[in-house]
Design an enzyme around this catalytic site. Structure first.
Site, PDB file in Angstrom:
ATOM      1  N   ILE A 579       0.844  -1.201   0.000  1.00 51.41           N
ATOM      2  CA  ILE A 579       0.000   0.000   0.000  1.00 51.41           C
ATOM      3  C   ILE A 579       0.881   1.254   0.000  1.00 51.41           C
ATOM      4  CG2 ILE A 579      -1.836   1.251   1.209  1.00 51.41           C
ATOM      5  CD1 ILE A 579      -2.603  -1.593   0.129  1.00 51.41           C
ATOM      6  N   GLU A 708      -9.973   6.272   6.691  1.00 49.97           N
ATOM      7  CA  GLU A 708     -11.002   5.707   5.814  1.00 49.97           C
ATOM      8  C   GLU A 708     -10.647   4.309   5.314  1.00 49.97           C
ATOM      9  OE1 GLU A 708     -13.953   4.814   4.572  1.00 49.97           O
ATOM     10  OE2 GLU A 708     -14.408   6.945   4.401  1.00 49.97           O
ATOM     11  N   LEU A 715     -13.414   2.334  -0.361  1.00 45.90           N
ATOM     12  CA  LEU A 715     -14.867   2.585  -0.348  1.00 45.90           C
ATOM     13  C   LEU A 715     -15.212   3.572   0.775  1.00 45.90           C
ATOM     14  CD1 LEU A 715     -16.328  -1.043  -0.721  1.00 45.90           C
ATOM     15  CD2 LEU A 715     -16.036   0.679  -2.525  1.00 45.90           C
ATOM     16  N   GLY A 766      -2.724  -9.249  -3.792  1.00 47.12           N
ATOM     17  CA  GLY A 766      -2.510  -8.139  -2.850  1.00 47.12           C
ATOM     18  C   GLY A 766      -3.699  -7.831  -1.970  1.00 47.12           C
ATOM     19  N   ASP A 780      -9.106  -9.918  11.008  1.00 46.65           N
ATOM     20  CA  ASP A 780      -9.138  -8.670  10.243  1.00 46.65           C
ATOM     21  C   ASP A 780     -10.584  -8.151  10.123  1.00 46.65           C
ATOM     22  OD1 ASP A 780      -7.704  -6.722   8.459  1.00 46.65           O
ATOM     23  OD2 ASP A 780      -9.208  -7.501   7.061  1.00 46.65           O
ATOM     24  N   LYS A 784     -12.466  -4.741  11.705  1.00 47.66           N
ATOM     25  CA  LYS A 784     -13.328  -3.805  10.968  1.00 47.66           C
ATOM     26  C   LYS A 784     -14.680  -3.654  11.671  1.00 47.66           C
ATOM     27  CE  LYS A 784     -10.955  -4.703   6.671  1.00 47.66           C
ATOM     28  NZ  LYS A 784     -10.796  -5.627   5.558  1.00 47.66           N
TER      29      LYS A 784
END
Ligand SMILES: NC(=O)C1=CN([C@@H]2O[C@H](COP(=O)(O)OP(=O)(O)OC[C@H]3O[C@@H](n4cnc5c(N)ncnc54)[C@H](O)[C@@H]3O)[C@@H](O)[C@H]2O)C=CC1
Ligand SMILES: N[C@@H](CC=O)C(=O)O
Ligand code: NA
Length: 924
Positions: A579, A708, A715, A766, A780, A784
């Site tokens: 990233i 974000e 998104l 990725g 993960d 979130k």
């Protein structure tokens, strides 16, 4: 105190009137406040508030004081700026036919440069030209040195005088033809032998009077003027030189300066013109005489002053001051790289700026020309293509068209090494005479008051003085107010060290609403604290006192806001992995567009991986950042480097790691005024207390924290949720497929494909976390879910979320992601069985997370959905998030799209960066 009377009546509305001589006079403010009239006026009617900014203006809000000032009593004692003593004498030709030039020492530095000056004069097609020159560069210093040596009884003055002679001899030889050279050298010899005699006398006496010294030092101008006039004549143009000691008459004043005596100068000029000189005159700058014909000088910046006085005497069309800079900058270009050359400045703006040491004229130079609206143009002799800066009456608006739109704030300037003194106490309010007592005491120690501020509650007066004078001032105030301090009428005389002033200057600031709001907003957004403020009611200058360490950042923040020069952000990228490096590439590709279209200048000042880091002082070249010189990673040094570069008002650290140790620093960074942007979920899904602390810090300061990309990658999930909450909607449930990896896996885990094969594919694309077990274990997704739950105001810890892990029990202990991927095929049959069972019932497997806001809980698990369900319709790495809210109850608000992957995630981080730039003032 000066004794010359003011001629023109001062307009009645003197509130905020400007007195240019204040800046020359170290005790003007003290004088005013200590003056009898002020004391008398104040004794009867205490001014309830006043301010002086930039030391050029004092505003006073008391009718009686206003009357006192408008009656001229004080003005007469302080400054006389009038030219009305002059009487028109017709024999001196006057008006538009005259163009006046002044060439400083640098312009006259060598024979070649003098030749260059001659060419500029010859190219000027004006009917009459009056050219004022300084001595050749360094000559005035050499002359002062002669006097110094002689009076110190240092015999080397003789050889130093030889050097002076030599310098002029060599220059003249290069410039002049034989006959002219002979004429000039005979004069030069004569002058040198006179000087030798005079210096000998000084040597014997061990002392030089001021007029002896002035006589000696003025010779540089005599010689440069003569040489230039020979060169002009050599080019076929009639020309003569003027020894301005015959014409320019000045009276010494009490502040060790001189005031032009226009009446006498006019008479002398008339006499001089009676000899019918040619149209081109080369005059000596700097030197003048007293009415008794004693040689004197115009002191510092004297040649500019000579040009202005002579320009006024002949009512010139324009006075051009030739120098070695392109003009006046909107801010010191050494501190603000985007500073621009100002095309015009009003007289008022020019003298406000000059106070702050900007490369502008000394205020007293402006006064003579201002009287007749004669423009002064500052031009660069080494860059004739630059139009320069014209100082003139403020250009009038012409039907709103043809006007160059200029910033309301023309320029910014700073003064360092100041201290603030704050005199505070309840005993001051309504007690006439406090101000005059304070400033009377300040006057007694001869300190220069640079700005003053008193709020109308009258509980404190604060003022700025140079740091080197503050001790004396504080001591005298302590002793003067001892009794009041002991009795508690005054609570303290406080000294605040290490301050600077930032001043915004602009004539159009007057009666333009919003200027100060914009200025202070820019300062606040750079996270800089303002210690004191002053703005006189003429509104040309807003003066802000701040910590010296913050001053350059404040200057840049303010300049960029008003000049719409770039909103500059110093960026530090931590974790140049997938990233991070994609973000750097996106920044590289978009940099030019951001600069041109959005005025945003993002400078990556550092990139740090876990082992190495790279640092730059001006910004890493993103076309080849991978090759940039590396050093051992050191997070503390990295942060210091990125943040403590004073040239950039704002710093942002972008954490592109998945490391909780990095996330642990966010609070500290925000406290330091560093903005934080991240796709790393560790901070928001870590301990609840730290999350709450982070959000609190973010809310209470102007420092921003954006994340974000932590949910749904690029998104707009977080932003949508915040928008719903901020506008008063109530969240009932958030349900979704939050893992790009697991979405991809189950969207592609069809037919005969094996589970492990699809997992490897997701990693290669990725989508996965650095370790795919973070995805498969559900941790993960759980992160979130907790991020969205906390955003919805639930106070949950990660451990409160039940999570169904897809990592086979036996593989949880694998020491690396590689080992895990290698062993995963052993479990393919188990996964295939579960898929086939579901398929047999017309269902698909989907790994979902749910935030049940109503019941204050969340869950992460593998569920089965009918083939028609929206969750069954996904493809690729799509995330889908359904918000069920009070407003979106029957039909949930659904956001769907790729929720993992390098480009979309980096895009989400980039979009946070632009959001930050827009919060900081860039156009949105
Ligand atoms: N890959 C994706 O689609 C998405 C990723 N994210 C998040 O973005 C972050 C980065 O993900 P990737 O780029 O995919 O991972 P990556 O493993 O490719 O990159 C992480 C980089 O950080 C470096 N790093 C680790 N600890 C460090 C430290 N203490 N100091 C400096 N550098 C350190 C690593 O060496 C590596 O270069 C993670 O937090 C991830 O959860 C968020 C949304 C989507
Ligand atoms: N690994 C994550 C990346 C985004 O957070 C995912 O698969 O969704
Ligand atoms: Na997002």
């Amino acid at each position: 105190m000066r004794s010359i009377a003011m001629s023109p009546p001062v307009p009645a509305a003197v509130l905020g009137r400007r007195y240019t001589h204040f800046s020359d006079d170290p005790i003007s403010a003290s004088h005013l406040f200590a003056s009898t009239i002020f004391q008398q006026s104040c004794a009867r009617s205490k001014p309830v508030g006043w301010a002086c900014g930039g030391a050029l203006r004092i505003s006073c809000f008391s009718k009686r004081v206003k009357r006192a000032i408008s009656n001229n009593h004080i003005l007469a004692s302080i400054a006389d700026v009038s030219l009305d003593q002059t009487t028109e004498i017709s024999k001196v030709p006057k008006g538009d036919m005259w163009s006046v030039h002044k060439f400083g020492g640098t312009c006259m530095g060598t024979a070649k440069r003098i030749q260059n000056v001659a060419e500029i004069i010859l190219q000027d097609s004006s009917e009459r030209k009056l050219v004022i020159v300084s001595a050749m560069s360094k000559v005035t210093d050499m002359m002062y040195n002669l006097v110094y040596k002689a009076q110190s009884r240092d015999g080397s003055y003789v050889s130093a005088l030889d050097d002076v002679f030599e310098k002029h001899l060599l220059t003249a030889k290069e410039l002049l033809d034989v006959d002219d050279l002979e004429g000039f050298l005979s004069l030069l010899h004569n002058d040198i032998s006179n000087l030798k005699a005079m210096l000998r006398a000084i040597y014997i006496a061990g002392h030089a009077t001021e007029s002896f010294s002035d006589f000696v030092v003025g010779h540089g101008e005599l010689w440069s003027a003569q040489m230039l006039s020979y060169v002009i004549k050599k080019n076929g143009k009639p020309c003569c030189w003027m020894d301005t000691r015959e014409v320019l008459i000045v009276d010494p004043n009490s502040s060790n300066q001189v005031d032009p005596n226009y009446v006498e100068s006019e008479k002398r000029l008339e006499k001089w013109f009676a000899q019918q000189p040619p149209d081109t005159i080369i005059a000596t700058g700097f030197i003048a005489s007293t009415p008794q014909n004693i040689p004197t000088t115009l002191k510092r910046d004297g040649s500019d002053f000579s040009a202005a006085i002579l320009g006024a005497l002949v009512r010139a069309r324009q006075v051009t001051i030739w120098t070695d800079v392109d003009g006046v900058f909107s801010a010191d270009p050494r501190k603000v790289s985007e500073a621009v050359i100002l095309r015009t400045l009003s007289y008022q703006e020019a003298w406000e700026m000059s106070y702050f040491g900007a490369n502008v004229l000394h205020p007293r130079t402006i006064i003579p020309v201002m009287k007749y609206n004669i423009p002064i143009v500052i031009r660069n002799i080494f860059n004739l293509s630059a139009p320069g800066t014209m100082i003139c009456q403020q250009p009038q608006k012409e039907n709103g068209e043809g006007m160059i739109l200029e910033s309301v704030v023309k320029a910014f300037a700073t003064i360092d090494n100041l201290a603030l003194i704050n005199v505070e106490g309840t005993g001051m309010a309504g007690v006439p005479g406090t101000a005059s007592a304070i400033f009377g005491a300040v006057k007694d120690v001869g300190a220069n008051v640079i700005m003053i501020s008193q709020a109308s509650s009258e509980h404190s007066i604060c003022f700025a003085v140079p740091e080197k004078e503050v001790k004396a001032v504080a001591d005298v105030l302590q002793s003067y107010f001892r009794q009041a301090l002991d009795a508690g009428r005054l609570s303290q005389v406080e000294v605040i060290h290490n301050c600077s002033i930032l001043a915004a200057v602009g004539q159009k600031m007057a009666s333009t609403p919003g200027v100060s709001a914009t200025l202070f907003d820019a300062i606040a957004k750079a996270n800089i604290n303002v210690r004191a403020i002053a703005q006189g009611c003429s509104e040309y200058n807003i003066t802000i006192v701040l910590k010296q360490d913050d001053c350059v950042r404040a200057l840049r923040a303010a300049h960029s806001r008003f000049y719409l020069s770039k909103t500059t952000l110093a960026v530090g990228v931590i974790g140049p992995g997938l990233i991070g490096s994609t973000l750097l590439d996106q920044l590289r590709d978009q940099a030019a567009v951001l600069k041109e279209s959005f005025n945003i200048d993002l400078r990556v000042m550092g990139i740090s991986g876990s082992k190495n880091m790279m640092l730059s002082y001006s910004g890493i070249d993103l076309t080849k950042w991978r090759e940039h010189q590396k050093e051992k990673a050191d997070l503390e040094k990295f942060v210091r480097h990125v943040h403590e570069n004073h040239f950039f008002p704002n710093t942002v650290l972008v954490d592109c790691t998945a490391d909780s140790d990095i996330a642990n620093h966010y609070c500290d960074w925000l406290r330091k005024g560093i903005h934080v942007i991240t796709p790393n979920k560790k901070a928001n899904s870590g301990p609840l207390d730290r999350y709450r602390e982070l959000r609190k810090l973010q809310r209470k300061s102007y420092t921003h924290y954006f994340y974000e990309a932590t949910v749904g990658a690029g998104l707009p999930i977080i932003r949508t949720l915040q928008g719903l909450l901020e506008t008063g909607d109530k969240i009932l449930q958030i349900e979704g497929i939050f893992s790009g990896t697991l979405s991809y896996i189950f969207n592609n885990f069809k037919g005969t494909r094996s589970f492990s094969d699809v997992v490897s594919e997701a990693k290669k694309a990725g989508y996965t976390e650095p370790d795919p077990r973070d995805d498969l274990s559900g941790s993960d997704v759980a992160r979130k879910v907790i991020i969205l739950a906390r955003e919805s105001n639930l106070k949950l810890e990660l451990s409160d979320i039940p999570v169904q892990s897809l990592v086979p029990e036996q593989l949880r202990a694998c020491s690396s992601a590689e080992e895990f991927l290698q062993k995963l095929p052993n479990f393919d049959d188990d996964f295939s069985k579960e898929r086939n069972d579901a398929e047999a019932k017309g269902e698909v497997l989907r790994y979902v997370g749910v935030v049940d806001v109503v019941n204050n809980k969340g869950v992460v698990e593998l569920r089965r959905y009918k083939k028609e369900h929206p969750f069954a319709q996904l493809c690729g790495s799509d995330n889908i998030i359904a918000f069920t809210t009070q407003r979106y109850k029957d039909q949930p608000l659904i956001i769907r799209g790729p929720g993992a992957g390098a480009e979309v995630t980096a895009g989400g981080v980039f979009s946070d960066l632009l959001r930050l730039a827009s919060y900081l003032g860039a156009p949105s």
